[in-house]
Scaffold this motif. Structure first.
Motif, PDB file in Angstrom:
ATOM      1  N   THR A  34       0.827  -1.208   0.000  1.00 32.15           N
ATOM      2  CA  THR A  34       0.000   0.000   0.000  1.00 32.15           C
ATOM      3  C   THR A  34       0.858   1.253   0.000  1.00 32.15           C
ATOM      4  O   THR A  34       0.676   2.153  -0.825  1.00 32.15           O
ATOM      5  CB  THR A  34      -0.900   0.034   1.256  1.00 32.15           C
ATOM      6  N   ILE A  35       1.800   1.303   0.910  1.00 35.01           N
ATOM      7  CA  ILE A  35       2.588   2.518   1.106  1.00 35.01           C
ATOM      8  C   ILE A  35       3.498   2.816  -0.074  1.00 35.01           C
ATOM      9  O   ILE A  35       3.703   3.977  -0.444  1.00 35.01           O
ATOM     10  CB  ILE A  35       3.402   2.402   2.412  1.00 35.01           C
ATOM     11  N   PHE A  36       4.042   1.771  -0.684  1.00 31.54           N
ATOM     12  CA  PHE A  36       4.959   1.988  -1.802  1.00 31.54           C
ATOM     13  C   PHE A  36       4.288   1.746  -3.149  1.00 31.54           C
ATOM     14  O   PHE A  36       4.953   1.798  -4.182  1.00 31.54           O
ATOM     15  CB  PHE A  36       6.176   1.077  -1.648  1.00 31.54           C
ATOM     16  N   GLY A  37       2.977   1.469  -3.136  1.00 30.15           N
ATOM     17  CA  GLY A  37       2.254   1.233  -4.377  1.00 30.15           C
ATOM     18  C   GLY A  37       1.103   2.191  -4.570  1.00 30.15           C
ATOM     19  O   GLY A  37       1.196   3.188  -5.291  1.00 30.15           O
ATOM     20  N   TYR A  38      -0.006   1.930  -3.867  1.00 32.71           N
ATOM     21  CA  TYR A  38      -1.217   2.717  -4.087  1.00 32.71           C
ATOM     22  C   TYR A  38      -1.103   4.159  -3.600  1.00 32.71           C
ATOM     23  O   TYR A  38      -1.558   5.094  -4.273  1.00 32.71           O
ATOM     24  CB  TYR A  38      -2.405   2.036  -3.398  1.00 32.71           C
ATOM     25  N   MET A  39      -0.526   4.357  -2.419  1.00 34.29           N
ATOM     26  CA  MET A  39      -0.502   5.712  -1.862  1.00 34.29           C
ATOM     27  C   MET A  39       0.319   6.689  -2.708  1.00 34.29           C
ATOM     28  O   MET A  39      -0.123   7.826  -2.935  1.00 34.29           O
ATOM     29  CB  MET A  39      -0.018   5.673  -0.409  1.00 34.29           C
ATOM     30  N   PRO A  40       1.512   6.314  -3.198  1.00 37.53           N
ATOM     31  CA  PRO A  40       2.232   7.247  -4.079  1.00 37.53           C
ATOM     32  C   PRO A  40       1.461   7.568  -5.357  1.00 37.53           C
ATOM     33  O   PRO A  40       1.524   8.704  -5.844  1.00 37.53           O
ATOM     34  CB  PRO A  40       3.537   6.499  -4.395  1.00 37.53           C
ATOM     35  N   ILE A  41       0.736   6.576  -5.895  1.00 34.78           N
ATOM     36  CA  ILE A  41      -0.042   6.817  -7.109  1.00 34.78           C
ATOM     37  C   ILE A  41      -1.168   7.814  -6.836  1.00 34.78           C
ATOM     38  O   ILE A  41      -1.444   8.711  -7.639  1.00 34.78           O
ATOM     39  CB  ILE A  41      -0.614   5.494  -7.655  1.00 34.78           C
ATOM     40  N   CYS A 128      -2.642   1.340  10.295  1.00 38.68           N
ATOM     41  CA  CYS A 128      -3.842   0.840   9.614  1.00 38.68           C
ATOM     42  C   CYS A 128      -4.794   1.981   9.259  1.00 38.68           C
ATOM     43  O   CYS A 128      -5.334   2.028   8.150  1.00 38.68           O
ATOM     44  CB  CYS A 128      -4.557  -0.180  10.497  1.00 38.68           C
ATOM     45  N   VAL A 129      -5.007   2.898  10.209  1.00 39.44           N
ATOM     46  CA  VAL A 129      -5.929   4.014   9.977  1.00 39.44           C
ATOM     47  C   VAL A 129      -5.435   4.895   8.835  1.00 39.44           C
ATOM     48  O   VAL A 129      -6.202   5.240   7.917  1.00 39.44           O
ATOM     49  CB  VAL A 129      -6.112   4.852  11.259  1.00 39.44           C
ATOM     50  N   PHE A 130      -4.151   5.244   8.865  1.00 37.53           N
ATOM     51  CA  PHE A 130      -3.649   6.166   7.851  1.00 37.53           C
ATOM     52  C   PHE A 130      -3.435   5.506   6.497  1.00 37.53           C
ATOM     53  O   PHE A 130      -3.398   6.202   5.483  1.00 37.53           O
ATOM     54  CB  PHE A 130      -2.369   6.851   8.351  1.00 37.53           C
ATOM     55  N   GLN A 131      -3.333   4.189   6.466  1.00 39.03           N
ATOM     56  CA  GLN A 131      -3.310   3.530   5.163  1.00 39.03           C
ATOM     57  C   GLN A 131      -4.686   3.542   4.515  1.00 39.03           C
ATOM     58  O   GLN A 131      -4.798   3.577   3.295  1.00 39.03           O
ATOM     59  CB  GLN A 131      -2.810   2.090   5.311  1.00 39.03           C
ATOM     60  N   ALA A 132      -5.726   3.507   5.336  1.00 37.99           N
ATOM     61  CA  ALA A 132      -7.091   3.540   4.793  1.00 37.99           C
ATOM     62  C   ALA A 132      -7.604   4.960   4.594  1.00 37.99           C
ATOM     63  O   ALA A 132      -8.553   5.189   3.833  1.00 37.99           O
ATOM     64  CB  ALA A 132      -8.025   2.783   5.731  1.00 37.99           C
ATOM     65  N   LEU A 133      -6.988   5.939   5.260  1.00 35.54           N
ATOM     66  CA  LEU A 133      -7.499   7.306   5.285  1.00 35.54           C
ATOM     67  C   LEU A 133      -7.594   8.005   3.924  1.00 35.54           C
ATOM     68  O   LEU A 133      -8.441   8.904   3.763  1.00 35.54           O
ATOM     69  CB  LEU A 133      -6.645   8.147   6.245  1.00 35.54           C
ATOM     70  N   PRO A 134      -6.779   7.669   2.923  1.00 36.62           N
ATOM     71  CA  PRO A 134      -6.929   8.344   1.623  1.00 36.62           C
ATOM     72  C   PRO A 134      -8.332   8.272   1.036  1.00 36.62           C
ATOM     73  O   PRO A 134      -8.679   9.085   0.175  1.00 36.62           O
ATOM     74  CB  PRO A 134      -5.921   7.596   0.740  1.00 36.62           C
ATOM     75  N   ILE A 135      -9.159   7.340   1.520  1.00 39.11           N
ATOM     76  CA  ILE A 135     -10.507   7.210   0.988  1.00 39.11           C
ATOM     77  C   ILE A 135     -11.307   8.504   1.164  1.00 39.11           C
ATOM     78  O   ILE A 135     -12.256   8.771   0.405  1.00 39.11           O
ATOM     79  CB  ILE A 135     -11.244   6.023   1.673  1.00 39.11           C
ATOM     80  N   ILE A 136     -10.938   9.347   2.135  1.00 39.48           N
ATOM     81  CA  ILE A 136     -11.667  10.602   2.347  1.00 39.48           C
ATOM     82  C   ILE A 136     -11.439  11.580   1.195  1.00 39.48           C
ATOM     83  O   ILE A 136     -12.189  12.555   1.043  1.00 39.48           O
ATOM     84  CB  ILE A 136     -11.274  11.280   3.678  1.00 39.48           C
ATOM     85  N   ILE A 151      -0.803  12.561   5.008  1.00 45.53           N
ATOM     86  CA  ILE A 151      -1.286  11.205   5.321  1.00 45.53           C
ATOM     87  C   ILE A 151      -0.221  10.168   4.988  1.00 45.53           C
ATOM     88  O   ILE A 151       0.051   9.249   5.775  1.00 45.53           O
ATOM     89  CB  ILE A 151      -2.587  10.904   4.546  1.00 45.53           C
ATOM     90  N   MET A 152       0.401  10.331   3.832  1.00 50.22           N
ATOM     91  CA  MET A 152       1.410   9.370   3.400  1.00 50.22           C
ATOM     92  C   MET A 152       2.630   9.399   4.313  1.00 50.22           C
ATOM     93  O   MET A 152       3.204   8.343   4.631  1.00 50.22           O
ATOM     94  CB  MET A 152       1.808   9.663   1.954  1.00 50.22           C
ATOM     95  N   CYS A 153       3.046  10.585   4.758  1.00 44.30           N
ATOM     96  CA  CYS A 153       4.194  10.694   5.670  1.00 44.30           C
ATOM     97  C   CYS A 153       3.924   9.945   6.970  1.00 44.30           C
ATOM     98  O   CYS A 153       4.770   9.174   7.447  1.00 44.30           O
ATOM     99  CB  CYS A 153       4.490  12.160   5.960  1.00 44.30           C
ATOM    100  N   TYR A 254      -8.021   3.887  -4.196  1.00 51.27           N
ATOM    101  CA  TYR A 254      -8.510   4.069  -2.834  1.00 51.27           C
ATOM    102  C   TYR A 254      -9.030   2.748  -2.257  1.00 51.27           C
ATOM    103  O   TYR A 254      -8.847   2.472  -1.063  1.00 51.27           O
ATOM    104  CB  TYR A 254      -9.612   5.126  -2.815  1.00 51.27           C
ATOM    105  N   ILE A 255      -9.666   1.951  -3.105  1.00 55.46           N
ATOM    106  CA  ILE A 255     -10.118   0.628  -2.666  1.00 55.46           C
ATOM    107  C   ILE A 255      -8.922  -0.220  -2.238  1.00 55.46           C
ATOM    108  O   ILE A 255      -8.956  -0.911  -1.226  1.00 55.46           O
ATOM    109  CB  ILE A 255     -10.905  -0.082  -3.787  1.00 55.46           C
ATOM    110  N   GLY A 256      -7.846  -0.141  -3.016  1.00 53.76           N
ATOM    111  CA  GLY A 256      -6.631  -0.905  -2.701  1.00 53.76           C
ATOM    112  C   GLY A 256      -6.069  -0.557  -1.336  1.00 53.76           C
ATOM    113  O   GLY A 256      -5.660  -1.439  -0.574  1.00 53.76           O
ATOM    114  N   THR A 257      -6.058   0.737  -0.997  1.00 49.07           N
ATOM    115  CA  THR A 257      -5.505   1.133   0.306  1.00 49.07           C
ATOM    116  C   THR A 257      -6.362   0.612   1.452  1.00 49.07           C
ATOM    117  O   THR A 257      -5.841   0.155   2.470  1.00 49.07           O
ATOM    118  CB  THR A 257      -5.391   2.669   0.419  1.00 49.07           C
ATOM    119  N   VAL A 258      -7.676   0.653   1.298  1.00 49.13           N
ATOM    120  CA  VAL A 258      -8.577   0.184   2.356  1.00 49.13           C
ATOM    121  C   VAL A 258      -8.452  -1.330   2.541  1.00 49.13           C
ATOM    122  O   VAL A 258      -8.376  -1.826   3.679  1.00 49.13           O
ATOM    123  CB  VAL A 258     -10.036   0.565   2.035  1.00 49.13           C
ATOM    124  N   VAL A 259      -8.420  -2.070   1.438  1.00 45.62           N
ATOM    125  CA  VAL A 259      -8.306  -3.530   1.511  1.00 45.62           C
ATOM    126  C   VAL A 259      -7.012  -3.938   2.210  1.00 45.62           C
ATOM    127  O   VAL A 259      -6.999  -4.792   3.104  1.00 45.62           O
ATOM    128  CB  VAL A 259      -8.381  -4.157   0.101  1.00 45.62           C
TER     129      VAL A 259
END
Length: 511
Positions: A34-41, A128-136, A151-153, A254-259
């Motif tokens: 998540t951190i090195f894949g979906y969140m940077p994208i 866990c919370v901040f990996q899912a938080l981008p959904i907002i 959020i990513m930091c 965003y779905i990827g980060t939550v999953v």
């Protein structure tokens, strides 16, 4: 190699059944995914929507179709902004530098008293919370890309906190296997024979553990890859020529980060539920302070390492190639995001390819080392050398537009290459370190290497970001990474493992 709280819990309960202990790595690799894949994208996509072309600075929004056109975002002390590529690298550098300061100052809280459990609980929840938080920000128009940056930091820092305390567990795990313990007490064997057995099983545990971590990577990327092909007709305004499936819609990131965040939370739970709450670490040494003992440990480890010439050399080599590998991953993520038009589906499929080839790569090097009795140093040199091909390859992209990690076909080759030859590097570097560390000093030196990893991981991104900011071309950063690999390879070549073991014997006598 990624480790979560579940790791130590299962190691403690399955110490004599190490193959079961290795399975726990299935629960860990998705967090880094998540951190090195979906969140940077997501950050890259929002920055493009909220950024501007430096040629037309008054018009917000960059070209999302031709992502190779210039795109800047506002940045402190930069009137014209900086390229999005530089911003992404600076974010990684900021997070790693904060990790270095926090871990060095506060890591002793996890080693002494009963703080360990609570630190892990808090950092796991935050992670866990901040990996899912981008959904907002799923419907954001790019105006709040800087919130996504924050959020990513925080996600990077909290995730790193769950990793840093466990590196020293694995040589102890392999050394306490029944076969190794029996060998160590066998008076008919020479010291050299015992060292060979110990080295063999350290390689085995490291390689199999890394393999299982990539199985976890395979599972989560396989599931998400399948979901990405769901029809998404009429639910998003797709550009011309883009298949109307969920994986090509921004929502999918965003779905990827939550999953992945949920997967981490589920698999972290057993540690906190079943581990006895009364466990405590040793008491804090007299005349010590929780907030200074970490820094004292670093200086102590460096002072001790100076007595062990080859270990000291390996520290510098590790500093070089760990920074290089980390920066490669960040650069390839940025390049893939731009070349695929921020397609989460394509990124997930690339992740699936990397997961499969990572498993093959780890097992392949394990088989080669056993079949041909290849020493740890030789395997590590081979892996570092083959990984160094990537920046060499990227250098061609400075002058060519159709070669040098410049085309979609090359991205497929790149992900296969990284899986086969880069994934095993973490298993063998750990085994190499275990061979050079004095017995009984594992915690001290593995802690030092954890700090070195954090201390070095921000240098590459800062240098590449500055080069990109100056040249407006990310590919100009590849020569710097290549130089790191060349220096690291030369240093490793100069390490004589047999003489290093004699140094350890002499060191033990003086202790």
């Amino acid at each position: 190699m990624f480790v979560t709280t579940t790791t130590i819990y299962l190691i403690n309960h399955q110490l004599r059944k190490w193959n079961y202990g290795a399975i726990i790595f299935i629960t860990t690799v998705n967090n880094g995914y998540t951190i090195f894949g979906y969140m940077p994208i997501i950050l890259q996509y929002l920055a493009y929507r909220g950024g501007f072309n430096p040629e037309t600075p008054t018009i917000r929004g960059c070209n999302l179709i031709d992502t190779f056109k210039p795109c800047n975002v506002a940045w402190i002390n930069s009137p014209n902004g900086i390229p999005v590529q530089s911003m992404l690298l600076y974010v990684q550098a900021i997070a790693f530098s904060i990790q270095f300061l926090l871990f060095t100052t506060f890591s002793s809280l996890a080693d002494y008293g009963n703080w360990n459990r609570y630190i892990l609980l808090v950092t796991t929840i935050i992670g866990c919370v901040f990996q899912a938080l981008p959904i907002i920000l799923v419907d954001d128009d790019g105006s709040h890309w800087n919130i996504m940056m924050g959020i990513m930091c925080i996600a990077l820092i909290s995730y790193g906190a769950t990793l840093v305390f466990y590196a020293a567990a694995f040589p102890n795990l392999s050394d306490n296997l029944p076969i190794v313990r029996n060998t160590m007490t066998d008076s008919s064997l020479t010291i050299e024979d015992k060292d060979i057995v110990k080295e063999k099983w350290r390689n085995h545990v490291s390689a199999v553990s890394t393999t299982f971590s990539n199985i976890g990577f395979l599972i989560i990327s396989g599931v998400l890859s399948g979901v990405s092909f769901l029809p998404w007709e009429g639910k998003y305004d797709f550009p011309d020529g883009v298949t109307h499936v969920l994986g090509n819609a921004p929502l999918y990131n965003y779905i990827g980060t939550v999953v992945c965040a949920c997967f981490w939370a589920i698999n972290a739970t057993p540690y906190f539920v079943f581990t006895p709450k009364g466990r405590r670490g040793p008491p804090l040494p007299k005349h010590s302070n929780y907030f200074t003992i970490g820094w004292k440990s670093i200086f102590e480890a460096l002072r001790e390492a100076r007595k062990l010439r080859y270990l000291f050399m390996y520290i510098f080599a590790y500093f070089m190639f760990s920074d290089a590998v980390s920066t490669i991953n960040q650069m390839t993520s940025i390049i893939q995001g731009e070349m695929t038009g921020f397609s989460a589906q394509q990124m997930t499929i690339f992740g699936l390819v990397t997961a499969i080839t990572s498993i093959i790569g780890c097992l392949m090097f394990l088989w080669l080392s056993k079949r041909f009795k290849i020493r740890t140093k030789t395997s590590l040199l081979l892996i570092v050398g083959l990984t160094g091909v990537v920046p060499l390859w990227g250098c061609f992209g400075i002058h060519f537009e159709n070669f040098g990690i410049r085309t979609h076909r090359e991205l497929w080759v790149l992900n296969v290459w990284l899986g086969l030859f880069t994934a095993p590097i973490w298993a063998w570097q750990q085994t190499m370190l275990a061979e050079l560390v004095p017995k009984g000093k594992e915690n001290l030196f593995f802690g030092l290497f954890g700090v070195v990893n954090k201390a070095s991981s921000w240098i590459g991104p800062v240098v590449i970001a500055a080069i990109t900011q100056s040249t407006s071309n990310l590919w100009h950063g590849w020569p710097f990474i290549l130089a790191l690999f060349i220096i690291a390879t030369i240093i490793i070549l100069c390490i004589d493992v047999d003489k290093a073991k004699l140094e350890l014997i002499e060191y033990a006598k003086k202790e």
